[in-house]
Design a protein around this motif. Sequence first.
Motif, PDB file in Angstrom:
ATOM      1  N   SER A  99      64.303 -88.655   4.549  1.00  0.00           N
ATOM      2  CA  SER A  99      63.118 -88.068   3.595  1.00  0.00           C
ATOM      3  C   SER A  99      63.131 -89.060   2.236  1.00  0.00           C
ATOM      4  O   SER A  99      64.013 -89.546   1.670  1.00  0.00           O
ATOM      5  CB  SER A  99      63.821 -86.674   3.358  1.00  0.00           C
ATOM      6  N   VAL A 100      61.841 -89.303   1.852  1.00  0.00           N
ATOM      7  CA  VAL A 100      61.598 -90.013   0.863  1.00  0.00           C
ATOM      8  C   VAL A 100      61.239 -89.168  -0.287  1.00  0.00           C
ATOM      9  O   VAL A 100      60.231 -88.546  -0.212  1.00  0.00           O
ATOM     10  CB  VAL A 100      60.563 -91.096   0.900  1.00  0.00           C
ATOM     11  N   ILE A 101      62.111 -89.315  -1.418  1.00  0.00           N
ATOM     12  CA  ILE A 101      61.692 -88.302  -2.440  1.00  0.00           C
ATOM     13  C   ILE A 101      61.110 -89.051  -3.806  1.00  0.00           C
ATOM     14  O   ILE A 101      61.666 -90.076  -4.228  1.00  0.00           O
ATOM     15  CB  ILE A 101      62.979 -87.526  -3.194  1.00  0.00           C
ATOM     16  N   ASP A 102      59.848 -88.443  -4.622  1.00  0.00           N
ATOM     17  CA  ASP A 102      59.673 -89.077  -5.769  1.00  0.00           C
ATOM     18  C   ASP A 102      60.253 -88.667  -6.680  1.00  0.00           C
ATOM     19  O   ASP A 102      60.233 -87.269  -7.132  1.00  0.00           O
ATOM     20  CB  ASP A 102      57.986 -89.051  -5.702  1.00  0.00           C
ATOM     21  N   GLU A 110      57.328 -88.346   2.008  1.00  0.00           N
ATOM     22  CA  GLU A 110      57.385 -88.832   3.237  1.00  0.00           C
ATOM     23  C   GLU A 110      58.456 -88.832   4.099  1.00  0.00           C
ATOM     24  O   GLU A 110      59.554 -88.290   3.419  1.00  0.00           O
ATOM     25  CB  GLU A 110      56.951 -90.656   3.264  1.00  0.00           C
ATOM     26  N   THR A 111      58.445 -88.394   5.513  1.00  0.00           N
ATOM     27  CA  THR A 111      59.590 -88.504   6.167  1.00  0.00           C
ATOM     28  C   THR A 111      59.526 -89.526   7.241  1.00  0.00           C
ATOM     29  O   THR A 111      58.328 -89.514   7.934  1.00  0.00           O
ATOM     30  CB  THR A 111      59.594 -86.962   6.813  1.00  0.00           C
ATOM     31  N   ILE A 112      60.433 -90.403   7.346  1.00  0.00           N
ATOM     32  CA  ILE A 112      60.381 -91.612   8.250  1.00  0.00           C
ATOM     33  C   ILE A 112      61.553 -91.435   9.340  1.00  0.00           C
ATOM     34  O   ILE A 112      62.610 -91.088   9.124  1.00  0.00           O
ATOM     35  CB  ILE A 112      60.862 -92.898   7.505  1.00  0.00           C
ATOM     36  N   THR A 147      57.249-101.087  -0.255  1.00  0.00           N
ATOM     37  CA  THR A 147      56.140-100.455   0.378  1.00  0.00           C
ATOM     38  C   THR A 147      56.783 -99.245   1.111  1.00  0.00           C
ATOM     39  O   THR A 147      55.785 -98.170   1.421  1.00  0.00           O
ATOM     40  CB  THR A 147      55.547-101.273   1.813  1.00  0.00           C
ATOM     41  N   GLY A 148      57.828 -99.181   1.386  1.00  0.00           N
ATOM     42  CA  GLY A 148      58.457 -97.713   1.796  1.00  0.00           C
ATOM     43  C   GLY A 148      58.391 -97.827   3.362  1.00  0.00           C
ATOM     44  O   GLY A 148      58.608 -96.591   3.952  1.00  0.00           O
ATOM     45  N   ILE A 369      66.216 -80.025  -4.121  1.00  0.00           N
ATOM     46  CA  ILE A 369      65.142 -80.250  -3.432  1.00  0.00           C
ATOM     47  C   ILE A 369      65.321 -80.111  -1.644  1.00  0.00           C
ATOM     48  O   ILE A 369      66.308 -80.588  -1.085  1.00  0.00           O
ATOM     49  CB  ILE A 369      64.319 -81.797  -3.590  1.00  0.00           C
ATOM     50  N   PRO A 370      64.572 -79.057  -0.852  1.00  0.00           N
ATOM     51  CA  PRO A 370      64.685 -79.265   0.539  1.00  0.00           C
ATOM     52  C   PRO A 370      64.327 -80.511   1.356  1.00  0.00           C
ATOM     53  O   PRO A 370      63.530 -81.106   1.085  1.00  0.00           O
ATOM     54  CB  PRO A 370      63.725 -78.052   0.864  1.00  0.00           C
ATOM     55  N   VAL A 371      65.536 -80.911   2.167  1.00  0.00           N
ATOM     56  CA  VAL A 371      64.936 -82.103   3.087  1.00  0.00           C
ATOM     57  C   VAL A 371      65.496 -81.696   4.302  1.00  0.00           C
ATOM     58  O   VAL A 371      65.730 -80.528   4.770  1.00  0.00           O
ATOM     59  CB  VAL A 371      65.992 -83.228   2.566  1.00  0.00           C
ATOM     60  N   GLY A 372      65.841 -82.702   5.219  1.00  0.00           N
ATOM     61  CA  GLY A 372      66.106 -82.550   6.723  1.00  0.00           C
ATOM     62  C   GLY A 372      67.814 -81.859   6.906  1.00  0.00           C
ATOM     63  O   GLY A 372      68.108 -81.732   5.772  1.00  0.00           O
TER      64      GLY A 372
END
Length: 396
Positions: A99-102, A110-112, A147-148, A369-372
């Motif tokens: 999970s990518v957090i700003d 974004e979720t990679i 770029t992420g 923050i909710p993530v995976g």
Amino acid sequence: MLPSTARTATLLGGVLLAALTACGTPAGPAADTGATEAAAPPARPKHLTPPAPPGLAGMPPVLDPKNVYAADAPGKLSPAVKGFPDRVYVPNTNSNTVSVIDPATYKVIETIPVGRQPQHVVPSWDLKTLWVNNDLGDSLTPIDPATGKPGKTVDVSDPYNLYFTPNGKYAVVMASMDRELVFRDAHTMKKAKTVPVSCAGVNHADFSADGRYFIVSCEFSGELLKVDTEKMKIVGQQKLPFQGAMPQDVKLSPDGGTFYIADMMANGMWVLDGEKFTTPKLLPTGKGCHGLYVSRDAKQMYISNRGEGSVSVFDFARKKLAKKWHLPNGGSPDMGGVSTDGKVLWLSGRYNAEVYAIDTATGKQLARIPVGSGPHGLAVYPQPGRYSLGHTGVFR
């Protein structure tokens, strides 16, 4: 008057005696016994001390002997990370994603998808790549922090965690299930040397100030290793003096004199003299002591207590705990890092599928923050520093 022949003999004898005297025949007792003394070597000036042993060849010089984290102060970003966007990368071990957090909005942007069971996101030594450790996937996924975007996966067996030697020559894979420390080329990840270990669960580490050795924790057998960096050889091993010990994160003190090792079963951190490698002493911090993170001014260390949903704050100068922050409604704070300006501590909530943002001035929770599922070794990036030693971001 002596005959001419006798006078000649007498004169020759006198000349010979004078010649012997001029050659330095010693006087006093030594002369009486016929002994000859060698000249004494010049005395060594008392104010001179032998030079200190050199550090690891190729390692960038230590900026401040009193603070190994001198390059990690607020705003000291390397030119290598110029233009990188501020992000928090969270590996979700059960979801096989990152999970990518700003951090500006506290939102997942974004979720990679990555390999199986990603454990940690690790900045490379040269700061240009983030390596996702896909432990059960036996691979590393590179992410370009500019770029992420993820790159081509690299095959690496059992990469539970990843470190880099201070000279940037090798990556060191903590192959927990394989029971190995694997030294690989820091750029290509090609294997250079495999070091089998007799302990179980190698997982975290940190390097001495001069880079000549590093301390490794073995969580499943409750042991510590001391490893010679240049020789790539184990030079010390000890069992921790606590039944069921489970050592986790390892961190060097700013003055380079002490290693701290979090222990989630002993509910505190071990205080170790790395040079002597004698039996360490336990400092209680809280239930499930797990992650260790140095503040930007290197005066304090944040300690996540995963079993009680708290963060202890350790004062380096006083060598004692200064305060403790409790997360509202509890939680499971695990691994993470500190923001570039030092104002926010980011930690994954291992058993709560969430990430915590904590104000380092007050201990107040800023966001949850909710993530995976199963978030673990998150990386705050970029961070100040000249180079990375690995894990979720240990910079010097």
